[in-house]
Design a protein around this motif. Structure first.
Motif, PDB file in Angstrom:
ATOM      1  N   SER A   5       0.837  -1.219   0.000  1.00 38.36           N
ATOM      2  CA  SER A   5       0.000   0.000   0.000  1.00 38.36           C
ATOM      3  C   SER A   5       0.864   1.259   0.000  1.00 38.36           C
ATOM      4  CB  SER A   5      -0.937  -0.001   1.216  1.00 38.36           C
ATOM      5  OG  SER A   5      -0.173  -0.062   2.416  1.00 38.36           O
ATOM      6  N   GLN A   6       1.945   1.161   0.710  1.00 36.53           N
ATOM      7  CA  GLN A   6       2.847   2.325   0.746  1.00 36.53           C
ATOM      8  C   GLN A   6       3.456   2.556  -0.617  1.00 36.53           C
ATOM      9  OE1 GLN A   6       5.894   1.934   3.740  1.00 36.53           O
ATOM     10  NE2 GLN A   6       6.625   4.066   3.378  1.00 36.53           N
ATOM     11  N   LEU A   7       3.838   1.443  -1.278  1.00 38.34           N
ATOM     12  CA  LEU A   7       4.419   1.570  -2.622  1.00 38.34           C
ATOM     13  C   LEU A   7       3.387   2.112  -3.612  1.00 38.34           C
ATOM     14  CD1 LEU A   7       6.850   1.038  -4.462  1.00 38.34           C
ATOM     15  CD2 LEU A   7       6.003  -1.301  -4.796  1.00 38.34           C
ATOM     16  N   HIS A   8       2.156   1.624  -3.418  1.00 35.89           N
ATOM     17  CA  HIS A   8       1.107   2.090  -4.321  1.00 35.89           C
ATOM     18  C   HIS A   8       0.862   3.578  -4.140  1.00 35.89           C
ATOM     19  CE1 HIS A   8      -2.422   1.842  -6.812  1.00 35.89           C
ATOM     20  NE2 HIS A   8      -3.167   2.455  -5.833  1.00 35.89           N
ATOM     21  N   THR A   9       0.874   4.006  -2.934  1.00 40.71           N
ATOM     22  CA  THR A   9       0.667   5.442  -2.684  1.00 40.71           C
ATOM     23  C   THR A   9       1.825   6.260  -3.254  1.00 40.71           C
ATOM     24  OG1 THR A   9       1.654   5.126  -0.494  1.00 40.71           O
ATOM     25  CG2 THR A   9      -0.751   5.114  -0.628  1.00 40.71           C
ATOM     26  N   GLU A  10       3.029   5.722  -3.128  1.00 37.48           N
ATOM     27  CA  GLU A  10       4.188   6.446  -3.660  1.00 37.48           C
ATOM     28  C   GLU A  10       4.100   6.533  -5.185  1.00 37.48           C
ATOM     29  OE1 GLU A  10       7.686   4.568  -2.252  1.00 37.48           O
ATOM     30  OE2 GLU A  10       7.484   5.352  -0.195  1.00 37.48           O
ATOM     31  N   ILE A  11       3.640   5.385  -5.779  1.00 37.76           N
ATOM     32  CA  ILE A  11       3.508   5.395  -7.241  1.00 37.76           C
ATOM     33  C   ILE A  11       2.455   6.407  -7.659  1.00 37.76           C
ATOM     34  CG2 ILE A  11       2.758   4.016  -9.218  1.00 37.76           C
ATOM     35  CD1 ILE A  11       4.091   1.592  -7.838  1.00 37.76           C
ATOM     36  N   CYS A  12       1.364   6.445  -6.905  1.00 41.11           N
ATOM     37  CA  CYS A  12       0.304   7.434  -7.239  1.00 41.11           C
ATOM     38  C   CYS A  12       0.828   8.858  -7.105  1.00 41.11           C
ATOM     39  CB  CYS A  12      -0.909   7.205  -6.330  1.00 41.11           C
ATOM     40  SG  CYS A  12      -1.802   5.671  -6.693  1.00 41.11           S
ATOM     41  N   GLN A  13       1.573   9.082  -6.067  1.00 40.66           N
ATOM     42  CA  GLN A  13       2.141  10.422  -5.876  1.00 40.66           C
ATOM     43  C   GLN A  13       3.101  10.769  -7.016  1.00 40.66           C
ATOM     44  OE1 GLN A  13       3.912  10.477  -1.968  1.00 40.66           O
ATOM     45  NE2 GLN A  13       1.914  10.487  -0.896  1.00 40.66           N
ATOM     46  N   ALA A  14       3.894   9.737  -7.404  1.00 34.28           N
ATOM     47  CA  ALA A  14       4.853   9.989  -8.489  1.00 34.28           C
ATOM     48  C   ALA A  14       4.123  10.309  -9.793  1.00 34.28           C
ATOM     49  CB  ALA A  14       5.766   8.775  -8.667  1.00 34.28           C
ATOM     50  N   GLU A  15       3.033   9.563 -10.054  1.00 34.79           N
ATOM     51  CA  GLU A  15       2.264   9.846 -11.270  1.00 34.79           C
ATOM     52  C   GLU A  15       1.635  11.228 -11.223  1.00 34.79           C
ATOM     53  OE1 GLU A  15      -0.493   6.698 -11.709  1.00 34.79           O
ATOM     54  OE2 GLU A  15       0.987   5.237 -12.455  1.00 34.79           O
TER      55      GLU A  15
END
Length: 305
Positions: A5-15
């Motif tokens: 979930s943390q990685l997913h949030t980071e990916i969303c933030q990066a996008e």
């Protein structure tokens, strides 16, 4: 799961950051394009203004050169005008000085106050000529003479007229006219010595009428005949015998000669008749003389008886 979930949030933030960066890049590209368009417009305006400025500078230079040339022309004109004015001023100054000298020496230089003998000597020296003066309409007889004395004053004009027309010998063409009248008639009050050329076209009655005027001062008359003049429609010498002439009291010398190359009997007779008319006032033929002498002798015989 926490890691995912943390990685997913980071990916969303990066996008989201990527999208934000893409949007910023697009806005920057639009801003760059607008800036480039504005820069090109500004560059064109700048180039146009520079061209206008250069054109104005060239026009100003040409105007300055033209003004400089016109100023030089004006200066040269003013200098020439100044020189002309100086020359005129010098001329006027000399005239004023000359007028003052004339006024100072007026009594000593006025010819009207000279003695009459000196005035006459001066006028004779200026106006009297050795050769006869031809008065004719022909160009070869024309000669320029300085007659300015006739236009000085009334006194000098009268004396000059008397000497010029009285002391000179004038060879006159009877057909020549001065302001509608013959030369002899025009100056009969001054003429004293004339020579007249008579030919077949000469009007003898008009010539005699001009000579016998009341105010005539004629002293010597010379008539040169080159052809028998026409009188009363005839060119015979006998017709001249009916002429009448009243000899002026001042006339002392009369000459009638033939100027033709060949002397004919008619010319000789015309000369003798005209000479007798001028000398005696009329002509008497031999028959008239014989008749008069016969009448006188018969009258004497009657008186004796």
């Amino acid at each position: 799961m926490d890691w995912m979930s943390q990685l997913h949030t980071e990916i969303c933030q990066a996008e989201q950051e990527k999208e934000h960066l893409v949007q910023e890049n697009e806005s920057l590209e639009q801003l760059l394009a607008s800036n480039e368009a504005e820069f090109s417009n500004s560059q064109r305006k700048y180039d146009t203004r520079i061209a206008v400025y250069y054109a104005r500078i060239a026009a100003l230079r040409r105007e300055r050169e033209a003004n400089g040339n016109s100023m030089e022309d004006k200066i040269s004109r003013l200098e020439s005008l100044n020189n002309d004015n100086n020359m005129k001023l010098q001329t006027v100054t000399r005239r004023i000085e000359f007028t003052k000298e004339l006024q100072q020496n007026q009594n000593r230089m006025d010819p009207r106050k000279f003695p009459a003998e000196i005035r006459e000597t001066i006028l004779k020296f200026l106006l009297v000529e050795d050769m006869p003066i031809c008065v004719s309409s022909k160009r070869e007889h024309k000669k320029t003479r300085n007659l300015a004395l006739f236009y000085t004053c009334k006194q000098i004009k009268g004396e000059a007229y008397g000497i010029f027309y009285g002391k000179n010998v004038f060879q006159v063409d009877p057909k020549f006219r001065v302001w509608g009248t013959s030369f002899i008639c025009r100056f009969s009050a001054y003429l004293k010595h004339i020579k007249v050329h008579v030919d077949s076209r000469t009007s003898i009655p008009d010539l005699l009428q001009d000579i016998q005027r009341r105010d005539s001062q004629l002293q010597s008359l010379c008539i040169q005949i080159s052809g028998v003049p026409t009188y009363r429609g005839s060119q015979k010498p006998s017709t001249l015998g009916s002429l009448k002439f009243q000899t002026p009291s001042s006339l002392q010398k009369i000459e009638v000669s033939c100027s033709a190359t060949t002397m004919t009997a008619e010319l000789k007779k015309a000369c003798s008749i005209l000479h007798e008319v001028l000398a005696k006032g009329s002509y008497e033929s031999r028959d008239q003389v014989l008749r008069c002498s016969g009448k006188k002798s018969s009258a004497r015989k009657r008186q004796r008886l």
